[in-house]
Scaffold this motif. Structure first.
Motif, mmCIF file in Angstrom:
data_model
loop_
_atom_site.group_PDB
_atom_site.id
_atom_site.type_symbol
_atom_site.label_atom_id
_atom_site.label_comp_id
_atom_site.label_asym_id
_atom_site.label_seq_id
_atom_site.Cartn_x
_atom_site.Cartn_y
_atom_site.Cartn_z
ATOM 1 N N THR A 1 -29.519 -74.268 -22.461
ATOM 2 C CA THR A 1 -30.099 -74.373 -21.126
ATOM 3 C C THR A 1 -29.012 -74.716 -20.113
ATOM 4 O O THR A 1 -28.203 -75.613 -20.362
ATOM 5 C CB THR A 1 -31.146 -75.510 -21.089
ATOM 6 N N ASP A 2 -29.005 -74.010 -18.993
ATOM 7 C CA ASP A 2 -28.061 -74.340 -17.938
ATOM 8 C C ASP A 2 -28.576 -75.575 -17.196
ATOM 9 O O ASP A 2 -29.601 -75.528 -16.524
ATOM 10 C CB ASP A 2 -27.934 -73.151 -16.974
ATOM 11 N N ILE A 3 -27.914 -76.692 -17.327
ATOM 12 C CA ILE A 3 -28.398 -77.928 -16.708
ATOM 13 C C ILE A 3 -27.668 -78.230 -15.403
ATOM 14 O O ILE A 3 -27.925 -79.264 -14.772
ATOM 15 C CB ILE A 3 -28.257 -79.144 -17.658
ATOM 16 N N THR A 4 -26.780 -77.333 -14.966
ATOM 17 C CA THR A 4 -25.945 -77.626 -13.800
ATOM 18 C C THR A 4 -26.770 -77.955 -12.563
ATOM 19 O O THR A 4 -26.522 -78.939 -11.877
ATOM 20 C CB THR A 4 -25.029 -76.428 -13.473
ATOM 21 N N GLY A 5 -27.797 -77.121 -12.296
ATOM 22 C CA GLY A 5 -28.517 -77.308 -11.049
ATOM 23 C C GLY A 5 -29.858 -78.006 -11.205
ATOM 24 O O GLY A 5 -30.653 -78.013 -10.260
ATOM 25 N N LEU A 6 -30.118 -78.592 -12.365
ATOM 26 C CA LEU A 6 -31.438 -79.190 -12.592
ATOM 27 C C LEU A 6 -31.683 -80.375 -11.667
ATOM 28 O O LEU A 6 -30.805 -81.187 -11.415
ATOM 29 C CB LEU A 6 -31.566 -79.655 -14.045
ATOM 30 N N LYS A 7 -32.941 -80.450 -11.164
ATOM 31 C CA LYS A 7 -33.346 -81.589 -10.338
ATOM 32 C C LYS A 7 -33.498 -82.815 -11.255
ATOM 33 O O LYS A 7 -33.730 -82.661 -12.453
ATOM 34 C CB LYS A 7 -34.690 -81.278 -9.676
ATOM 35 N N PRO A 8 -33.386 -84.027 -10.687
ATOM 36 C CA PRO A 8 -33.439 -85.224 -11.523
ATOM 37 C C PRO A 8 -34.636 -85.245 -12.487
ATOM 38 O O PRO A 8 -34.490 -85.620 -13.647
ATOM 39 C CB PRO A 8 -33.550 -86.347 -10.492
ATOM 40 N N GLN A 9 -35.818 -84.826 -12.018
ATOM 41 C CA GLN A 9 -36.998 -84.877 -12.875
ATOM 42 C C GLN A 9 -36.833 -83.936 -14.073
ATOM 43 O O GLN A 9 -37.129 -84.298 -15.210
ATOM 44 C CB GLN A 9 -38.247 -84.500 -12.053
ATOM 45 N N ALA A 10 -36.318 -82.719 -13.812
ATOM 46 C CA ALA A 10 -36.136 -81.745 -14.890
ATOM 47 C C ALA A 10 -34.999 -82.152 -15.812
ATOM 48 O O ALA A 10 -34.940 -81.756 -16.972
ATOM 49 C CB ALA A 10 -35.858 -80.364 -14.293
ATOM 50 N N MET A 11 -34.096 -82.968 -15.287
ATOM 51 C CA MET A 11 -32.916 -83.394 -16.038
ATOM 52 C C MET A 11 -33.275 -84.474 -17.058
ATOM 53 O O MET A 11 -32.583 -84.661 -18.050
ATOM 54 C CB MET A 11 -31.883 -83.911 -15.020
ATOM 55 N N ARG A 12 -34.379 -85.199 -16.799
ATOM 56 C CA ARG A 12 -34.724 -86.377 -17.617
ATOM 57 C C ARG A 12 -34.666 -86.166 -19.127
ATOM 58 O O ARG A 12 -34.023 -86.951 -19.822
ATOM 59 C CB ARG A 12 -36.091 -86.918 -17.214
ATOM 60 N N PRO A 13 -35.325 -85.113 -19.654
ATOM 61 C CA PRO A 13 -35.270 -84.951 -21.109
ATOM 62 C C PRO A 13 -33.840 -84.757 -21.629
ATOM 63 O O PRO A 13 -33.519 -85.202 -22.740
ATOM 64 C CB PRO A 13 -36.121 -83.712 -21.378
ATOM 65 N N TYR A 14 -32.978 -84.159 -20.797
ATOM 66 C CA TYR A 14 -31.594 -83.946 -21.238
ATOM 67 C C TYR A 14 -30.788 -85.233 -21.186
ATOM 68 O O TYR A 14 -29.883 -85.453 -21.976
ATOM 69 C CB TYR A 14 -30.928 -82.840 -20.406
ATOM 70 N N ARG A 15 -31.136 -86.083 -20.220
ATOM 71 C CA ARG A 15 -30.452 -87.382 -20.138
ATOM 72 C C ARG A 15 -30.603 -88.146 -21.452
ATOM 73 O O ARG A 15 -29.691 -88.822 -21.893
ATOM 74 C CB ARG A 15 -31.024 -88.215 -18.995
ATOM 75 N N ALA A 16 -31.783 -88.041 -22.051
ATOM 76 C CA ALA A 16 -32.016 -88.750 -23.308
ATOM 77 C C ALA A 16 -31.150 -88.187 -24.422
ATOM 78 O O ALA A 16 -30.735 -88.909 -25.329
ATOM 79 C CB ALA A 16 -33.490 -88.658 -23.689
ATOM 80 N N LYS A 17 -30.878 -86.897 -24.351
ATOM 81 C CA LYS A 17 -30.117 -86.266 -25.436
ATOM 82 C C LYS A 17 -28.617 -86.419 -25.257
ATOM 83 O O LYS A 17 -27.841 -86.129 -26.162
ATOM 84 C CB LYS A 17 -30.456 -84.776 -25.504
#
Lengths: 324, 355
Positions: free
Chosen positions: A80-96
């Protein structure tokens, strides 16, 4: 050591700069901390990032975690391209994607107990029902080699090595897949460093974790990395298999860097021939137009001063040099 | 062997803290001669810095020298033999003359030891003017010369600049220039390269080596980095828990180490080369953590972490055994044969202390 082909993390042409305020009425300048870095890290792989202070290695680690918003380039995590994700969409990736910090005295809130420190990420991410959080914290204490009755103590009661273990337990609390280890052992005593490195390696094997291991201790980075990248002034100069790069460095900067590492063996140390670097590192606010290493490089010529070299394959690795 | 410029015998230093008395140095002896580089290696709290800096009268206010003799050029600097206030004042004055004069010092963090609001030139000439009968002009000329010696380009212009205009490596070279400004006989370097990058570190170590070889300056290098001592030092003392665990030539320590702590330390760093890693690719490590000096017992300070520890290690301190010229270690593995006598002596001492 096993190797998995499908990369977990792919970074393409990543850049990050910071504005620098030169004072009242003066023009602001730009500090280019990371310029156009590309790298991949596979599952269960350790990528070691070495370089001298100010070369941008910590900034790169933090930009990959999107602690800093990148200026350009792409970060692809698990497809998944996480470069432009908004903070809310980024949350699950932050955990990983988690981080272990350098200074275990500064990275733990002194007013939290060990239990609160370890369960805080679980509370934030709602990954674990409140009733089970304590149980999980106890299991994590076992994993990192602390005692269960340490749960209600405060950080000041622990030594540097133990605090780093708490920091690691906290990073593990969310079952991450990728951890940026930013100089995790350089603040520790020599006899404790080996303990923490062994712990990080065991956790990696048990959980098939990927590490970006940032350090300036080349011997240690070589020991625990599959591949390494050598950074200078925001760019990766050479990257490849750890042993290959350390034994036969191709880039003139890598050669100088490796020749300066103190040898642990007096015989070898006496024979050691250092390749001296002329001058000082350039200011990251006025990077040279061509290769950033050109002003100090013995091989530099016209093209080096005009055109920045990109990473090209040279004998089984990538080297950014016009004259490898 | 060269003449002993500094000879320290059975030095004891303690600090009074709110939690109790911390006995940071507990009977440390060492010596260094002209042109010789002695390495003091240990972890934080091992007493490596306190052992050396206390000789120069550089102790925090709550610290005191409890015992031992400190001979510099044959002159006693230890305060334990002094009784009157006058003598103590005399010693203070003597030390003040030595520091920055015949004894130069370099510390870890160059920024904390350089005054940010004075030019480099002012700071370089300050020491020379205080210790030597030089005019302002002569001192400046010498400072320019020193900056050339430590390879700072364009020294005349650099003299007028302020510390913030210099990089970390350059600041450290300025500190070295200042330390060398009065041609010291002894140079004390306390973690001189810890804050620096490896390429800069190599330059600084080269400078120190050249100074010892060419000018015959004695050097005491305090560090936790075994790589630095391997390439630079002639002799090494390994400190642990306020005592010297082992001392010898660099080759003695690296190739013929006797003390389990020295061995463990060497193993854990040497194995960082991937090809020599231990079972399962893990690093051989020393378990546990360094001792708490507030709660140190009468035995060997390393006993709690030692793989070869025996019962006697926890209760009694081993005596020093010599293995060759200048190579010695304090470990029960090597003095088991006379265990009964050593223990009896220590029991008697403890009994005396209680009475």
């Amino acid at each position: 050591m096993t190797r998995v082909s499908e990369p977990l993390l792919r970074v393409e042409n990543l850049s990050k700069s910071f504005p620098v305020d030169n004072g009242w009425l003066r023009k602001k300048s730009v500090l280019q901390a990371v310029s156009g870095v590309s790298l991949t890290i596979g599952r269960g792989e350790t990528f070691g990032l070495v370089g001298e202070s100010g070369c941008g290695k910590s900034t790169l680690g933090r930009t990959i975690l999107k602690v800093y918003e990148p200026d350009g380039g792409r970060i692809v995590f698990d497809g998944t391209d996480i470069t432009g994700l908004k903070p809310q969409a980024m949350r699950p990736y932050r955990a990983k994607m988690q981080m272990v910090f350098q200074d275990p005295y500064a990275s733990l809130n002194p007013r939290f107990t060990v239990g609160e420190l370890i369960t805080e990420p679980m509370r934030v991410h709602h990954l674990c029902p409140p009733g089970e959080q304590n149980e999980r914290a106890l299991a994590l204490l076992d994993t990192v080699g602390l005692k269960r009755d340490h749960l209600n103590r405060y950080p000041h009661e622990f030594s540097g090595g133990q605090r780093q273990r708490i920091g690691i337990a906290r990073a593990l609390a969310l079952n991450p897949e990728f951890i940026v280890c930013d100089e995790p052992i350089s603040a520790l005593d020599v006899s404790i460093q080996a303990q923490i490195v062994n712990l990080l390696m065991r956790i990696q094997r048990e959980g098939n974790l990927s590490y970006l291991f940032i350090a300036h201790d080349l011997n240690m980075v070589r020991f625990l990395s599959h591949r390494i990248g050598v950074m200078y002034m925001g760019s990766i100069m050479e990257t490849g298999e750890a042993d290959a790069v350390c034994d036969q460095p191709m880039h003139p900067y890598t050669q100088a860097l490796i020749s300066a590492v103190p040898q642990m063996d007096p015989e070898t140390a006496r024979k050691q021939r250092r390749i001296p670097l002329k001058g000082e590192a350039p200011s990251p606010m006025h990077l040279p137009a061509g290769c950033p290493f050109a002003p100090r490089c013995p091989r530099a010529d016209g093209i080096c001063r005009e055109e920045k070299p990109c990473l090209k394959p040279v004998s089984g690795r990538l080297v950014a040099c016009h004259h490898p | 062997m060269s003449e002993r410029l500094l000879e320290v015998r059975d030095l004891r230093v303690s600090f009074a803290t709110r939690q109790g008395t911390v006995r940071a140095v507990r009977g440390v002896s060492f010596h260094v001669g002209a042109g010789e580089i002695l390495g003091f290696v240990g972890e934080s709290g091992s007493g490596k810095s306190v052992s050396v800096l206390s000789c120069m009268g550089l102790l925090a206010r709550n610290g005191r020298i409890d015992g031992g003799s400190i001979l510099f050029e044959g002159k006693e600097l230890s305060p334990v033999f002094l009784t009157t206030r006058e003598q103590q004042q005399q010693r203070e004055n003597e030390l003040r003359r030595l520091r920055g004069g015949r004894i130069g010092m370099i510390f870890q963090d160059p920024m904390t030891y350089i005054n940010p609001v004075l030019t480099i030139g002012t700071q370089l000439t300050e020491g020379m003017r205080a210790h030597k009968p030089l005019s302002r002009k002569e001192a400046r000329a010498r400072a320019v010369e020193l900056m050339r010696l430590v390879e700072i380009p364009d020294p005349e212009r650099r003299m007028r600049q302020y510390p913030y205009e210099f990089s970390g490596g350059m600041r450290q070279r300025i500190l070295i220039a200042a330390a060398l400004s009065c041609d010291p006989k002894l140079l004390i370097a306390d973690e001189p390269t810890t804050a620096l990058d490896v390429t800069v570190q190599a330059q600084i170590l080269d400078l120190i080596r050249r100074r010892a070889r060419e000018a015959g300056t004695a050097v005491i290098l305090i560090t936790h980095d075994l790589g630095v001592v391997a390439s630079l030092c002639d002799r090494i003392a390994i400190l642990y828990g306020g005592k010297i665990a082992e001392t010898g030539t660099t080759d003695d320590i690296f190739y013929r180490a006797k003390h389990p702590y020295t061995r463990g330390l060497l193993l854990s760093v040497a194995a960082r080369r991937a090809d020599s890693a231990g079972a399962g690719g893990y690093l051989p490590s020393i378990s546990g953590s360094p001792p708490d000096l507030l709660r140190i017992n009468s035995g060997c300070p390393f006993a709690a972490r030692c793989d070869s520890a025996m019962k006697i290690c926890r209760d009694y301190m081993p005596v020093r055994r010599t293995f060759g010229k200048g190579h010695s270690a304090s470990c029960w593995l090597y003095c088991r044969d006379s265990a009964a006598e050593i223990a009896a002596v220590q029991d008697r001492k403890r009994g005396d202390a209680r009475v």
